[in-house]
Write an enzyme that holds these catalytic residues in place. Structure first.
Site, PDB file in Angstrom:
ATOM      1  N   HIS A  44       0.838  -1.191   0.000  1.00 19.21           N
ATOM      2  CA  HIS A  44       0.000   0.000   0.000  1.00 19.21           C
ATOM      3  C   HIS A  44       0.881   1.252   0.000  1.00 19.21           C
ATOM      4  CE1 HIS A  44      -4.012  -1.962   1.410  1.00 19.21           C
ATOM      5  NE2 HIS A  44      -3.545  -2.452   0.276  1.00 19.21           N
ATOM      6  N   GLU A  46       1.022   3.910   1.811  1.00 20.16           N
ATOM      7  CA  GLU A  46       1.577   4.356   3.091  1.00 20.16           C
ATOM      8  C   GLU A  46       2.863   3.600   3.404  1.00 20.16           C
ATOM      9  OE1 GLU A  46      -1.397   3.323   2.286  1.00 20.16           O
ATOM     10  OE2 GLU A  46      -2.967   3.990   3.642  1.00 20.16           O
ATOM     11  N   CYS A  81      -2.518  -1.019   7.203  1.00 25.40           N
ATOM     12  CA  CYS A  81      -1.611   0.130   7.262  1.00 25.40           C
ATOM     13  C   CYS A  81      -1.635   0.816   8.623  1.00 25.40           C
ATOM     14  CB  CYS A  81      -1.979   1.147   6.184  1.00 25.40           C
ATOM     15  SG  CYS A  81      -1.604   0.558   4.526  1.00 25.40           S
ATOM     16  N   ALA A 151     -16.932  12.548 -29.264  1.00 24.88           N
ATOM     17  CA  ALA A 151     -16.317  13.579 -30.108  1.00 24.88           C
ATOM     18  C   ALA A 151     -17.358  13.958 -31.144  1.00 24.88           C
ATOM     19  CB  ALA A 151     -15.061  13.034 -30.779  1.00 24.88           C
ATOM     20  N   TRP A 167     -11.429  13.500 -39.306  1.00 23.17           N
ATOM     21  CA  TRP A 167     -11.596  13.615 -37.865  1.00 23.17           C
ATOM     22  C   TRP A 167     -12.514  14.783 -37.569  1.00 23.17           C
ATOM     23  CZ3 TRP A 167      -9.741   9.707 -35.149  1.00 23.17           C
ATOM     24  CH2 TRP A 167      -8.674   8.982 -35.664  1.00 23.17           C
ATOM     25  N   ASP A 197     -15.155   1.105 -38.415  1.00 25.12           N
ATOM     26  CA  ASP A 197     -13.835   1.755 -38.288  1.00 25.12           C
ATOM     27  C   ASP A 197     -12.676   0.785 -38.062  1.00 25.12           C
ATOM     28  OD1 ASP A 197     -15.394   4.010 -38.365  1.00 25.12           O
ATOM     29  OD2 ASP A 197     -15.271   4.426 -36.216  1.00 25.12           O
ATOM     30  N   LEU A 201      -8.142   0.704 -30.538  1.00 25.32           N
ATOM     31  CA  LEU A 201      -8.445   1.041 -29.136  1.00 25.32           C
ATOM     32  C   LEU A 201      -7.243   0.812 -28.229  1.00 25.32           C
ATOM     33  CD1 LEU A 201     -12.019  -0.548 -28.867  1.00 25.32           C
ATOM     34  CD2 LEU A 201     -11.407   1.772 -29.565  1.00 25.32           C
ATOM     35  N   GLU A 291     -16.603   4.486 -25.883  1.00 21.26           N
ATOM     36  CA  GLU A 291     -16.216   5.322 -27.026  1.00 21.26           C
ATOM     37  C   GLU A 291     -17.191   5.247 -28.201  1.00 21.26           C
ATOM     38  OE1 GLU A 291     -12.310   5.995 -28.179  1.00 21.26           O
ATOM     39  OE2 GLU A 291     -11.397   5.477 -26.267  1.00 21.26           O
TER      40      GLU A 291
HETATM   41  C1  AOF Z   1      -4.654   1.750   1.898  1.00 19.83           C
HETATM   42  N1  AOF Z   1      -3.627   2.077   1.048  1.00 19.83           N
HETATM   43  O1  AOF Z   1      -2.646   2.018  -0.945  1.00 19.83           O
HETATM   44  C2  AOF Z   1      -4.745   0.997  -0.741  1.00 19.83           C
HETATM   45  C3  AOF Z   1      -5.834   0.715   0.149  1.00 19.83           C
HETATM   46  O2  AOF Z   1      -5.842  -6.677  -0.394  1.00 19.83           O
HETATM   47  P1  AOF Z   1      -5.134  -5.441   0.063  1.00 19.83           P
HETATM   48  O3  AOF Z   1      -4.271  -5.687   1.262  1.00 19.83           O
HETATM   49  O4  AOF Z   1      -4.398  -4.734  -1.043  1.00 19.83           O
HETATM   50  O5  AOF Z   1      -6.270  -4.437   0.591  1.00 19.83           O
HETATM   51  C4  AOF Z   1      -7.215  -3.936  -0.311  1.00 19.83           C
HETATM   52  C5  AOF Z   1      -8.116  -2.926   0.379  1.00 19.83           C
HETATM   53  O6  AOF Z   1      -7.331  -1.895   0.975  1.00 19.83           O
HETATM   54  C6  AOF Z   1      -9.004  -2.224  -0.613  1.00 19.83           C
HETATM   55  O7  AOF Z   1     -10.229  -2.902  -0.768  1.00 19.83           O
HETATM   56  C7  AOF Z   1      -9.193  -0.859   0.013  1.00 19.83           C
HETATM   57  O8  AOF Z   1     -10.178  -0.891   1.014  1.00 19.83           O
HETATM   58  C8  AOF Z   1      -7.845  -0.615   0.664  1.00 19.83           C
HETATM   59  N2  AOF Z   1      -6.916   0.037  -0.289  1.00 19.83           N
HETATM   60  N3  AOF Z   1      -5.739   1.137   1.426  1.00 19.83           N
HETATM   61  O9  AOF Z   1      -4.564   2.016   3.090  1.00 19.83           O
HETATM   62  C9  AOF Z   1      -3.618   1.726  -0.227  1.00 19.83           C
HETATM   63  N4  AOF Z   1      -4.757   0.586  -2.037  1.00 19.83           N
HETATM   64 ZN    ZN Z   2      -3.476  -0.155   3.621  1.00 18.74          ZN
END
Ligand code: AOF
Ligand code: ZN
Length: 375
Positions: A44, A46, A81, A151, A167, A197, A201, A291
């Site tokens: 994560h 943090e 975290c 567009a 375009w 087209d 993508l 799109e």
């Molecule tokens: C955070 N910081 O950068 C993110 C969070 O399976 P995990 O451990 O990756 O946890 C996923 C959950 O954590 C996700 O559903 C959301 O609630 C939270 N995401 N939280 O503190 C992060 N990506």
């Molecule tokens: Zn986290």
């Protein structure tokens, strides 16, 4: 927080079904660490910031666009975290919004406060809400987020009578579309667009990330020679077809590596958009850029299935031609679809008009951020 949001954006396309999160550590008025959530399953934001810190984080302020997680459920991929933040003796935590995940939903902040950490929320909350719009919607509704990108000419056409569409908008608008694609988990078109087209993508420039490509194709008319079937990203093409689709055709397309998904269809034979929204969310495909073409736009609007709309309006008049949006059955103006939280700006030779269909339906309780944000 601006920096945290910029860091968070780097995770685009790789974090779903997780949110995009960036984190910055500040101590004595200096940035001592930063990080972002790179991809689902990885650390994560943090923790990235803490581990990248150039000095002790004790007493520092952590700035993060989402409330830190505090849970340890069975499906959780990384440790909570909050525990790490408390263990590292961080003094202050500043976030944009809570994490509406029912396992977090304010409990992360409460846990930090109970440990004596000062907590502040609501900083750049709107920007943070928009950045993770698809994540927030998926928590609230268990459905993908649909962003219509149109567009069009000043008189609302997306092609001439004989289908000429290249375009309508200028290069600056098309560059902006590339940026929207890079932020998306998937790009969606109808089979009519594939037949007319033969689009690729793809995301140009940045070749290591390619969003999924989704085709709504009830009768499975996508040609075996289509770029979406033949190019090196074929495994990232999903074709949604109805129960009546031809078996031989299914086999031939599957042999090319594309994924076929049988979906329920309505009385007119069109793919059920409610099924689509739920199916994609279950697959972790959350942010979908729609799109076209005209029929697809019309159905998303008629059935109130889109979340956000961006129209690039170019200063040319086509007259009779293909309308961006066809019949919605609107008789009284009160039935017309009026966007919310509208923003209008210019880009090159275009007026860009964007807004949301209903922020409350998309974001649920978090929609209040629009009315009470301090920024
Ligand atoms: C955070 N910081 O950068 C993110 C969070 O399976 P995990 O451990 O990756 O946890 C996923 C959950 O954590 C996700 O559903 C959301 O609630 C939270 N995401 N939280 O503190 C992060 N990506
Ligand atoms: Zn986290």
């Amino acid at each position: 927080m601006q920096l945290a949001l910029e860091l968070a954006r780097k995770g685009a396309g790789r974090t779903s079904p997780n949110p995009r999160v960036g984190a910055v550590l500040v101590k004595g008025g200096r940035i001592i660490g930063q990080g972002y959530h790179r991809a689902v399953g990885e650390k994560h934001a943090e923790v990235e910031a803490i581990e990248a810190a150039t000095e002790s984080v004790e007493g520092a302020t952590l700035i993060c666009n989402l409330e830190p997680c505090c849970h340890n459920t069975r499906e959780k991929r990384t440790p909570p975290c909050t525990r790490r933040i408390i263990a590292e003796k961080i003094a202050r935590v500043v976030v944009s919004t809570i994490d509406p995940n029912p396992h977090v939903n304010g409990q992360g902040l409460a846990e930090l406060q109970a440990a004596g950490i000062e907590v502040k929320t609501g900083v750049l909350a709107r920007e943070a809400l928009e950045l993770n719009a698809a994540y927030f919607k998926s928590v609230h509704r268990r459905e993908a987020f649909f962003h219509l990108k149109i567009a069009q000419s000043l008189d609302g056409r997306i092609a001439t009578r004989r289908g000429d569409s290249k375009w309508i908008t200028d290069q600056q608008a098309r560059r902006q579309v590339q940026a929207l694609r890079r932020q998306a988990d998937a790009i969606l078109v109808g089979v009519g667009t594939v037949l007319a087209d033969n689009p690729r993508l793809t995301v140009r420039e940045e070749s290591d990330y390619q969003p999924y490509r989704l085709v709504l194709d009830s009768r499975l008319r996508t040609p075996l020679e289509a770029h979406l079937v033949r190019d090196r990203w074929a495994q990232r093409t999903l074709i949604f077809h109805g129960p009546q689709a031809d078996v031989t055709r299914k086999r031939k397309l599957a042999e090319r590596g594309v994924r076929l998904v049988e979906a329920p269809v309505d009385a007119a034979g069109r793919i059920d958009l409610a099924f689509l929204a739920g199916y994609l969310a279950a697959q972790g495909i959350l942010a979908v850029l729609v799109e076209g073409g005209s029929r697809v736009f019309t159905e998303f609007v008629r059935q109130n299935r889109f979340d956000r709309l961006t129209a690039f309006v170019a200063p040319l008049l086509i007259g009779e031609g293909l309308p961006a949006i066809g019949d919605l059955g609107v008789e009284a103006l009160s039935e017309a679809r009026r966007l919310e939280q509208v923003r209008i700006h210019t880009l090159g030779n275009q007026a860009v008009v964007e807004g949301y269909r209903r922020v409350k339906e998309t974001f649920g309780p978090l929609a209040e951020v629009w009315s009470c944000s301090r920024d």
